[in-house]
Design an enzyme around this catalytic site. Sequence first.
Site, PDB file in Angstrom:
ATOM      1  N   ASP A  12      -2.566   5.059 -11.145  1.00  0.00           N
ATOM      2  CA  ASP A  12      -3.380   6.161 -10.889  1.00  0.00           C
ATOM      3  C   ASP A  12      -2.818   7.540  -9.949  1.00  0.00           C
ATOM      4  OD1 ASP A  12      -2.143   5.240  -8.441  1.00  0.00           O
ATOM      5  OD2 ASP A  12      -3.646   5.413  -6.431  1.00  0.00           O
ATOM      6  N   HIS A 250       7.012   5.258  -3.681  1.00  0.00           N
ATOM      7  CA  HIS A 250       6.670   4.207  -3.730  1.00  0.00           C
ATOM      8  C   HIS A 250       7.111   3.608  -5.786  1.00  0.00           C
ATOM      9  CE1 HIS A 250       5.362   3.663   0.118  1.00  0.00           C
ATOM     10  NE2 HIS A 250       4.810   5.007  -0.018  1.00  0.00           N
TER      11      HIS A 250
HETATM   12  C1  BDR Z   1       0.804   3.583  -2.933  1.00  0.00           C
HETATM   13  O1  BDR Z   1      -0.519   4.302  -2.556  1.00  0.00           O
HETATM   14  C2  BDR Z   1      -0.704   5.306  -3.341  1.00  0.00           C
HETATM   15  O2  BDR Z   1      -0.908   6.358  -2.449  1.00  0.00           O
HETATM   16  C3  BDR Z   1       0.349   5.611  -3.707  1.00  0.00           C
HETATM   17  O3  BDR Z   1       0.163   6.428  -5.425  1.00  0.00           O
HETATM   18  C4  BDR Z   1       1.357   4.612  -3.888  1.00  0.00           C
HETATM   19  O4  BDR Z   1       0.638   3.437  -5.328  1.00  0.00           O
HETATM   20  C5  BDR Z   1       1.859   3.445  -2.013  1.00  0.00           C
HETATM   21  O5  BDR Z   1       1.076   2.764  -0.735  1.00  0.00           O
HETATM   22 CA    CA Z   2      -0.534   4.438  -7.145  1.00  0.00          CA
END
Ligand code: BDR
Ligand code: CA
Length: 327
Positions: A12, A250
Amino acid sequence: MDKKRKILIDTDPGIDDGCAILAAMACEQFDILGILCVAGNKSLPVVTPNALRLVDFEQRNIPVCVGSACKLKEIGMGIVQENDGVEFHGADGMGGSGLDYSNRCLSDMKAWDFMLEKIKEYPDEIDLITLGPLTNVALAIQKDKETMKHLRSITVMGGSFERKGNTTPYAEYNIWFDAEACDIVVKELADDVKMTFVGLDGTHSCVISYDEVTLLGYEGGKRGELLQKILSSYMRNYWFKDGLLGAVIHDLFTVLCITNPEVIKEERRVRCEIQLDDEHYGQTKAVEGKPNVRAVMKIDHQKLVRAWMMLMMPEKQELIDRMFPEA
Ligand code: BDR
Ligand code: CA
């Protein structure tokens, strides 16, 4: 013989998704079969162009598919994810990248159909990496569970076994966004397909510094400049929203756990159960019983930065060796 690993990325994008996709595209061992988009950080009409921007930026021919516009339980209710969900990633969802995009690589197949078609073509050969909510994967399971069992592995960025959540006290964003979908994925696939969670326990054990991002910006050519641009907005948000100086990227860390498994400092086998009650909604809970997933608990910062830099600017190996020597 083609020895490359066949990869599907469900995502996403998202600033950290963007960093992850750039790293995956730079990995010579990866044959990326497709990038599958899902609503999460932003609505589908925002995240899909970001995937297209990245394949154009790298001049690659990787199909990009549109997936689910809302979480599983909202399908058929006329609800779609709004574009104002998470401001962390900026109005365009990718930190004001300023990149153009075209529909050159836009596939006319839905994400779950593409996933199933590729698994049928390459049974037991595909590694699926999920960097967003698990809605597309759950939809593919609902359509054809037996085929989905022929994935080689699934690596999920999501969850938190010991650390506090980043969306509720218990839940991490990707799992919280569509906990029913994640519940289906764990219940239906974890006994047959190797599943790894790279959750907040692991990702928050590694913080990328401003200096490291600046070095990429100075030395990493067009790619480095793009990373510095999108990450400066990401780091600003970390400081003003969380008081954290630097960046926990992340989704990038998740991809690097696959391209460079030496970055994993500690992992654990756990039996994972997804909580669906109101208070704990989206929690990944380690419960008694036979382990069904692997959880990455700690990441080695020095090794990760080295691996990232080597992927992003391999031509600067001498500099990287000097600044981030192999342990
Ligand atoms: C996840 O949430 C999204 O905002 C980031 O892209 C990542 O995949 C981290 O909690
Ligand atoms: Ca993400």
